[in-house]
Design a protein around this motif. Structure first.
Motif, PDB file in Angstrom:
ATOM      1  N   GLY A 308       0.843  -1.196   0.000  1.00 59.90           N
ATOM      2  CA  GLY A 308       0.000   0.000   0.000  1.00 59.90           C
ATOM      3  C   GLY A 308       0.871   1.236   0.000  1.00 59.90           C
ATOM      4  N   PRO A 309       0.356   2.350  -0.493  1.00 61.26           N
ATOM      5  CA  PRO A 309       1.155   3.570  -0.593  1.00 61.26           C
ATOM      6  C   PRO A 309       1.404   4.241   0.763  1.00 61.26           C
ATOM      7  N   GLU A 310       2.571   4.867   0.879  1.00 63.66           N
ATOM      8  CA  GLU A 310       2.904   5.687   2.037  1.00 63.66           C
ATOM      9  C   GLU A 310       2.179   7.033   1.952  1.00 63.66           C
ATOM     10  N   TYR A 311       2.262   7.778   3.030  1.00 62.90           N
ATOM     11  CA  TYR A 311       1.644   9.108   3.055  1.00 62.90           C
ATOM     12  C   TYR A 311       2.106   9.990   1.908  1.00 62.90           C
ATOM     13  N   GLU A 312       3.416  10.084   1.714  1.00 65.06           N
ATOM     14  CA  GLU A 312       3.940  10.987   0.683  1.00 65.06           C
ATOM     15  C   GLU A 312       3.442  10.563  -0.702  1.00 65.06           C
ATOM     16  N   THR A 313       3.334   9.260  -0.868  1.00 72.30           N
ATOM     17  CA  THR A 313       2.903   8.704  -2.153  1.00 72.30           C
ATOM     18  C   THR A 313       1.425   8.989  -2.398  1.00 72.30           C
ATOM     19  N   VAL A 314       0.631   8.794  -1.360  1.00 75.31           N
ATOM     20  CA  VAL A 314      -0.801   9.099  -1.451  1.00 75.31           C
ATOM     21  C   VAL A 314      -0.979  10.558  -1.849  1.00 75.31           C
ATOM     22  N   TRP A 315      -0.240  11.411  -1.162  1.00 75.09           N
ATOM     23  CA  TRP A 315      -0.342  12.841  -1.425  1.00 75.09           C
ATOM     24  C   TRP A 315       0.091  13.195  -2.854  1.00 75.09           C
ATOM     25  N   VAL A 316       1.244  12.664  -3.262  1.00 70.12           N
ATOM     26  CA  VAL A 316       1.835  13.149  -4.511  1.00 70.12           C
ATOM     27  C   VAL A 316       1.037  12.695  -5.728  1.00 70.12           C
ATOM     28  N   PHE A 317       0.525  11.450  -5.672  1.00 72.93           N
ATOM     29  CA  PHE A 317      -0.311  10.967  -6.779  1.00 72.93           C
ATOM     30  C   PHE A 317      -1.772  11.349  -6.556  1.00 72.93           C
ATOM     31  N   GLY A 318      -2.064  11.842  -5.354  1.00 82.73           N
ATOM     32  CA  GLY A 318      -3.424  12.237  -5.015  1.00 82.73           C
ATOM     33  C   GLY A 318      -3.597  13.745  -5.126  1.00 82.73           C
ATOM     34  N   SER A 319      -3.749  14.382  -3.980  1.00 78.90           N
ATOM     35  CA  SER A 319      -4.086  15.806  -3.967  1.00 78.90           C
ATOM     36  C   SER A 319      -3.107  16.669  -4.760  1.00 78.90           C
ATOM     37  N   ASN A 320      -1.829  16.337  -4.718  1.00 75.46           N
ATOM     38  CA  ASN A 320      -0.868  17.167  -5.431  1.00 75.46           C
ATOM     39  C   ASN A 320      -1.019  17.062  -6.944  1.00 75.46           C
ATOM     40  N   SER A 321      -1.751  16.030  -7.374  1.00 74.96           N
ATOM     41  CA  SER A 321      -2.075  15.889  -8.793  1.00 74.96           C
ATOM     42  C   SER A 321      -3.569  16.123  -9.026  1.00 74.96           C
ATOM     43  N   GLY A 322      -4.259  16.625  -8.004  1.00 79.29           N
ATOM     44  CA  GLY A 322      -5.697  16.903  -8.124  1.00 79.29           C
ATOM     45  C   GLY A 322      -6.532  15.640  -8.227  1.00 79.29           C
ATOM     46  N   ILE A 323      -6.035  14.540  -7.689  1.00 78.50           N
ATOM     47  CA  ILE A 323      -6.676  13.231  -7.877  1.00 78.50           C
ATOM     48  C   ILE A 323      -7.183  12.664  -6.546  1.00 78.50           C
ATOM     49  N   HIS A 324      -8.384  12.043  -6.566  1.00 77.61           N
ATOM     50  CA  HIS A 324      -8.926  11.398  -5.371  1.00 77.61           C
ATOM     51  C   HIS A 324      -9.345   9.958  -5.636  1.00 77.61           C
ATOM     52  N   ASP A 325      -8.786   9.392  -6.683  1.00 82.38           N
ATOM     53  CA  ASP A 325      -9.097   8.005  -7.042  1.00 82.38           C
ATOM     54  C   ASP A 325      -8.081   7.116  -6.341  1.00 82.38           C
ATOM     55  N   PHE A 326      -8.514   6.479  -5.241  1.00 79.57           N
ATOM     56  CA  PHE A 326      -7.560   5.747  -4.397  1.00 79.57           C
ATOM     57  C   PHE A 326      -7.014   4.503  -5.106  1.00 79.57           C
ATOM     58  N   ASP A 327      -7.848   3.885  -5.955  1.00 77.61           N
ATOM     59  CA  ASP A 327      -7.337   2.743  -6.732  1.00 77.61           C
ATOM     60  C   ASP A 327      -6.196   3.188  -7.645  1.00 77.61           C
ATOM     61  N   ALA A 328      -6.374   4.318  -8.308  1.00 78.04           N
ATOM     62  CA  ALA A 328      -5.329   4.816  -9.220  1.00 78.04           C
ATOM     63  C   ALA A 328      -4.045   5.129  -8.448  1.00 78.04           C
ATOM     64  N   ILE A 329      -4.191   5.676  -7.246  1.00 75.76           N
ATOM     65  CA  ILE A 329      -3.011   5.978  -6.421  1.00 75.76           C
ATOM     66  C   ILE A 329      -2.281   4.686  -6.053  1.00 75.76           C
ATOM     67  N   HIS A 330      -3.052   3.662  -5.708  1.00 74.21           N
ATOM     68  CA  HIS A 330      -2.430   2.362  -5.420  1.00 74.21           C
ATOM     69  C   HIS A 330      -1.707   1.828  -6.659  1.00 74.21           C
ATOM     70  N   LYS A 331      -2.335   1.977  -7.813  1.00 74.39           N
ATOM     71  CA  LYS A 331      -1.710   1.465  -9.045  1.00 74.39           C
ATOM     72  C   LYS A 331      -0.411   2.206  -9.359  1.00 74.39           C
TER      73      LYS A 331
END
Lengths: 597, 597
Positions: A308-331
Motif C-alpha cells: 500500500g502507498p505511504e503518506y507521501e505517495t498518497v499525497w503526490v499521486f493524489g491531492s498534489n495531482s488533483g486526484i482522489h481516485d484511491f485505486d489509481a493511487i495504489h496502481k
C-alpha cells in the motif's frame, strides 16, 4: 564486539574482483556506521568531481551497527553514492529485510566500484560471493527479477535487492528496491547501479549479529519497546492507519500541498486518507525487520494487490495531482515499486508536468495522446509507466521535475530544493520544516530532520509552527540526531517515541561502546558537516539553501494557513550561526576542529 | 447483502463432481456462518454414527460472514468435520490469508464429500474450479507442497491450504495448514482430509466482499480499532511479545504445567518467555489478514527461520517437557508446521510418553535409540519428526496421548479431556477455566471459552480465580460468545478488547442484519447446544465432562498455587442448571424450544 560484523565486501566490477577487508573501527567510532561511515568513506575514496554515472563513482551499501540486532526498527541499510540527480552525497535508506540479512551473511557493507562489461548480479551466500550474468533479467521489472533470481538461487529465504527498468534507463529519479516493495528511493541511486550494469544483489545469511551485553540489552529493549508502544504516533496512529494517517492531520493544518503546491488545503482529502485506506484497501500489515510499529501496508485495489502507498505517495499521486481516485493511487505506487522509481519525485514531476500543461508550456502534441492534467487519474498512472520505460515525454520526465521545467524555461514551476522534489508539507505554514528543506544536505527532503514532529505532532514537545523562535536550534539538533539514527541502521519513525538517551543506551548495550549523549550527537554533527563539505566542493553555496519562489514569495492562498509565508531570510543566518558556519554557510575551522575533522 | 457471498462450493470427490448452491440464509440467521452454520449443516447432513475416516464423513471449510471484510481480525476460516480423535464436531479454525481469499474467490464455504480414488488437490480460481492430480506432492511436506503447487498455479498470489505427511498417514493429531504456518490444528482434521485423498486446496480470488453499510462501518471500525489499540493485551502484550507473553504471567500465577502436569511452576520459565523470544529470536511480526494485533511472529533460530512458536507451543515443547532450549522449541514448532501436526497434542503426547518412560511403562527397547525423557531437547525434536512420519513408536504416538497411555494400561497419564490434550493452564488453580475444560464440546481446549481472560488477565473484569462464585455463568457466557466470534470469522483474541455489543455492531454494519446483543448471544448458545446434542448422539454423557484424575484429586504440589484443587463436582451442576440442561447434562426441551431448535 557486538553489533558490528567488522567486515566489508568490496567488489571491483571492472576487474571482476571480489575482496574483503576489515571495517575501520577508528573511523566507525567517529562516524558510527551506515550513512555516517559510508558517507565518510565515500568522500575519502571518491573525488568530488567524478561524474555520478561514470565507473569512477562508487556505491556503498551499508548496514548500521544496530541493523540485524534485536534493537527495535533495526532493519535499515543505506545506499551511499554520488547522486546523479544533484551531485550530493546520496544516502537513501530502506527498510524491509535485506539489510539485516546482509549482516547475517557477514558484512557491514558492500562496496561496488568500476563498471561491469555486461549486466551482472551479485550473489552473496555467507562467504560464497559470486558475480553472475544478468542478461536474462536485464529489462525485467523488479517483481519478475526478484522471482527469477530467487528461483535461480534455489532457496526462497534469499533476499533480493534490485533495480527496475528505470534504473537501467538511468532515470535520475530511479530507486534501488529490496524485498519487492521497499525503496532506497531518493536521489537517483537506481541509475548509479544501472550505470555499473548491476541489476541485483542477493543475500542469504545464516549467521547472526552478536550482542556485547545481552543482559543490559534486555532491559534497554524492554524500555524502548514500552516507549514505542505507549507513544500516540508509534503505538497508535502508524500501526492502525499507516503513514497515511498524516493525510487528514497535515491537511487540517493547512500545509497539505495541492496541484503542485498551488494550493495548501484539500476539502476532499479524506477520500484518500489513512482512515479510508484502512476501511477499503488494507489486507494486512507488512512490517520491516524487527519493527514493533509495523506501518507497512499490504493492500488490495481494483485488479491488484501488493504494497500500500505511504503518506507521501498518497499525497503526490493524489491531492498534489488533483486526484482522489484511491485505486489509481495504489496502481501508481505499485508501478513505481515494479519499475524501480521514487514515488515522491515521480509524482511531483508529473504534477509539475500538469502545471506546465496548464500554463501552456507543454503542448498537447507532445503528449502522444496521454492526458497530463490535474485530476486525470488514468493519465497519471500511464505517465508513471512512461517514465519508468522512458517513453516519449516520459524520457524527459525521468530526469526529474527540475530538468523538465527548466527545459521549458520555467524552472520556477519545479517544486524542488537542489533539484530534489519537496515532499508533502507546505513549508510556508511550518517554519522549522521550511528551514530544514532549505538546508537539507540532499535537497528537498523531509527525512533529514522531520520538524513536522514537534511543529505539528507535538513530539517531543509542541512548538508554534508559525514562530521562528528556537527553530534554528531545533533544526540543527533534529538534523544531527537524524544522522545518528540513520547511521545506526534504525528507522527515523522510532524517534517519535525515543530520544537521544535511548539511542545511546541501545548502541552502548549492543556494541559495548560508551557514548555519552553528547558524544553520540557530535557524531551526527560530524556526519552532517562531512556531507556539507562535499556539497561545497561540488559547487553548492548558500545561494542554493533556498526554496522555489512560490514557497518563499507568495503567501498561502487558502485553508487554515492562508496568508502564511516562509521567513527563510530571517532563519538562515541563525541556522548558520547555530552550526558554527560562516555567513556563506561554510563550516569554520573552529567548528571542524571541535568535531575533530 | 454484505459480508455473505451467498454461495457454497460442493465437491463430490467420489464422483469428481463440482457444483455450487446458494447459502441457506434462513439457517444463517440462526447459526450465523463459519463454525455455527457449518456445524449445523454438518449435523444435518452427516449421520452421527459414520466413521470419521470413511467417505461418508464430510468436511465443511467455512469462512465467517465477516471473513475477508474490513472488520478487524477478520481472517479466519474453520474446518468442520467429525473428529477422528474423539468423534465430536471438530471445528478447528485458522488465521492467515487463505480464508479471506476463499471469500474473494466467491465462496462462503467449500464442502468436500466422498473420497477421491487417487491423491488430488482442488484448484479454485474465482469460478474456475478443478480437481487436479496430486500424485507428485503426495508424501511431500507442507512447505514443499505449497511451493510446488504455487509454481504450478503460476501466480504467486494464490493461497495454499494443505495437509502434510501426518494427515496423509491419518495421524489423529494432524492439522490442516494454510499459508505455510497457520494451522486449523486440533481434533485431527488433517487426517480426515488425508482419508479423502485431498492433499491441498488452492484459492485465488479476485473479487471482493461487499459491505452493506460502508458509512456506518467506518465509525464502527474506528471504534473497534481504538479499543483494540488501547487494550493492554491487544495493544501492548500481544503485539510486542506475541502470545508467549503469557509464559511469565501464567507461570507467576502458579498454573503453568510442568512435566506433563506433574508440577505447576517453572523457576526457569523466563528462559523461554515472550520477552526472551523478542530479545533473541524475533525477525518480524507476521500478521494475519486485517489484524491490528499482529501477534504472529517470524523468527530465527539455530539453523533456520520461519514462524515463531505460540505460547501453547512454547509451553508444551518447553516446560511441559522439562526443556528450556528455545532453539529446540522453535525447531519442534517448525517441524509441526512442516509435517502438518497440532503442536499442543504432539507436545503433550511426547510429554505423556516421557512420563510413561519415567514410570517404566515404555521400555527403553521401544525407543529405537531416541531418548524420550524430560529435559532431552534433541530427543523431543526427533520424536516430533517420528510422529509426523509415523515411524516406530511415533506411529502409536501419532494417535494422541490418550491412545498411547491407554495402550500401556495407564490412561490416567494422558492429560486429556475427551481424548483431546489440555493446553497450558493448570485447571486446579483457575476454577472457571477448569470447568470450561471439562465441558468444552471438543474436549481439552482453551479456545472455546478462555476464562484465563477474566480469571488471570482481568478482562473484561478481574475475577478471583480460586472462587467458584459466578463461574458457571461466566463459562456459559464465554462459551456462547466465543461461538459467536468463531462463527463470524473473527479472531478470539479480539475479545480481550471487544464485547458483545461491538460484535453486534460489526455484524450489523457489514451484513445489514439487525441483531440485538441478546439475539446474537442466543446464536452462540444455539451453536453450543447443537454441538452438545451431537456429542450426546455419539455417546458422550456427563461422565465425560471431567478431567484426568491428577487434575481433580491431587492438589498442586508447588509454586504460587500450591495446594489448590479443582472443585469440579461443585461447579458442574451449577453449569448444567445455568445452561438449562438436566442433571445428566442433556438439554431440556424447554431449553431447545427457547432457542428455536
Amino acid at each position: 564486539m557486538g553489533g558490528y560484523i567488522g567486515k566489508i565486501l568490496r567488489v571491483n566490477l571492472t576487474e571482476g574482483k571480489i575482496s574483503t577487508e576489515p571495517l575501520n573501527m577508528e573511523l566507525a567510532k567517529k562516524y558510527l556506521s551506515g550513512r555516517g561511515l559510508a558517507g565518510k568513506m565515500f568522500t575519502d575514496e571518491v573525488a568530488s568531481d567524478v561524474d555520478a554515472l561514470s565507473p569512477e563513482n562508487k556505491i556503498f551499501i551499508a548496514a548500521g551497527a544496530l541493523t540485524g540486532t534485536n534493537a527495535p526498527t533495526s532493519g535499515r541499510y543505506v545506499v551511499v553514492t554520488k547522486s546523479p540527480l544533484n551531485g550530493v552525497v546520496a544516502s537513501s535508506n530502506s527498510g524491509g529485510q535485506w539489510g539485516a540479512h546482509m549482516k547475517f551473511a557477514g558484512y557491514d557493507m558492500v562496496i561496488l566500484e568500476g563498471k561491469a562489461d555486461r549486466p551482472v548480479y551479485l550473489s552473496i551466500h555467507d562467504d560464497v560471493v559470486e558475480i553472475k550474468d544478468a542478461a536474462h533479467v536485464w529489462g525485467k521489472d523488479v517483481y519478475a527479477t526478484t522471482d527469477t533470481l530467487k528461483k535461480e538461487f534455489g532457496d526462497d529465504k534469499v533476499k533480493v535487492l534490485s533495480i527496475g527498468p528505470a534504473g537501467e534507463n538511468l532515470s535520475l529519479i530511479s530507486a534501488v528496491m529490496n524485498d519487492l516493495y521497499r525503496a532506497a528511493g531518493r536521489s537517483g541511486v537506481g541509475a548509479v547501479m544501472g550505470s555499473k550494469n548491476v541489476k541485483a544483489i542477493l543475500v542469504r545469511g545464516t549467521g547472526k549479529v552478536e550482542n556485547a551485553n545481552p543482559d543490559v540489552m534486555k532491559t534497554v529493549l524492554s524500555s524502548a519497546l514500552g516507549k514505542l508502544r505507549e507513544n500516540g504516533v508509534t503505538g497508535q496512529g502508524l500501526p492502525t492507519y499507516g503513514t497515511a494517517v498524516l493525510v487528514n492531520i497535515i491537511n487540517e493544518s493547512g500545509i497539505y500541498p495541492v496541484k503542485n503546491f498551488q494550493e495548501s488545503y484539500d476539502a476532499e482529502a479524506d477520500l484518500i486518507s489513512g482512515e479510508t485506506m484502512t476501511a477499503n484497501h488494507l489486507i494486512k500489515k507488512d512490517p520491516c525487520y524487527r519493527c514493533p510499529i509495523a506501518c507497512g501496508r499490504y493492500s488490495k485495489w481494483e485488479g491488484g494487490e501488493g504494497a500500500g502507498p505511504e503518506y507521501e505517495t498518497v499525497w503526490v499521486f493524489g491531492s498534489n495531482s488533483g486526484i482522489h481516485d484511491f485505486d489509481a493511487i495504489h496502481k501508481a505506487n505499485d508501478l513505481c515499486n515494479k519499475l524501480g522509481l521514487d514515488t515522491i519525485s515521480v509524482g511531483a514531476t508529473i504534477a509539475a508536468g500538469m502545471e506546465l500543461v496548464q500554463r501552456g508550456y507543454i503542448k498537447p502534441e507532445e503528449l502522444d495522446g496521454t492526458p497530463l492534467e490535474f485530476g486525470n487519474a488514468a493519465g497519471m498512472v500511464e505517465w508513471v509507466r512512461k517514465i519508468g520505460y522512458a517513453e516519449g515525454l516520459g524520457a524527459k520526465m525521468a530526469l526529474g521535475s527540475y530538468r523538465l521545467a527548466e527545459s521549458y524555461g520555467a524552472p520556477e514551476l519545479s517544486m524542488t530544493v537542489k533539484k530534489l522534489e519537496i515532499p508533502a508539507y507546505d513549508p510556508r505554514g511550518v517554519q522549522g520544516q521550511g528551514l530544514q528543506f532549505a538546508t537539507s544536505n540532499r535537497g528537498g527532503c523531509h527525512v533529514r530532520g522531520y520538524m513536522i514532529s514537534p511543529e505539528i505532532l507535538g513530539l517531543p514537545e509542541k512548538l508554534d509552527r508559525t514562530s521562528l523562535e528556537g527553530k534554528a536550534t531545533w533544526v540543527k539538533i533534529f538534523q544531527d540526531l537524524t544522522a545518528v539514527i540513520d547511521s545506526l541502521g534504525l528507522c527515523l519513525f522510532s524517534s517519535f517515541a525515543l530520544g537521544l538517551s535511548d539511542y545511546a543506551a541501545l548502541v552502548n548495550a549492543v556494541t559495548g561502546a560508551n557514548y555519552t549523549d553528547e558524544e553520540l550527537l557530535a557524531c551526527g554533527e560530524r556526519i552532517w558537516n562531512n556531507e556539507r563539505l562535499h556539497n561545497l566542493r561540488v559547487g553548492y553555496s548558500a545561494a542554493e539553501d533556498t526554496l522555489p519562489k512560490r514557497l518563499i514569495q507568495d503567501p498561502i492562498v487558502d485553508g487554515p494557513s492562508k496568508g502564511q509565508v516562509l521567513k527563510l531570510a530571517e532563519l538562515l543566518p541563525k541556522y548558520y550561526a547555530e552550526r558554527g558556519w560562516d555567513e556563506a554557510g561554510v563550516p569554520t575551522p573552529e567548528c571542524l576542529t571541535k568535531l575533530g575533522m
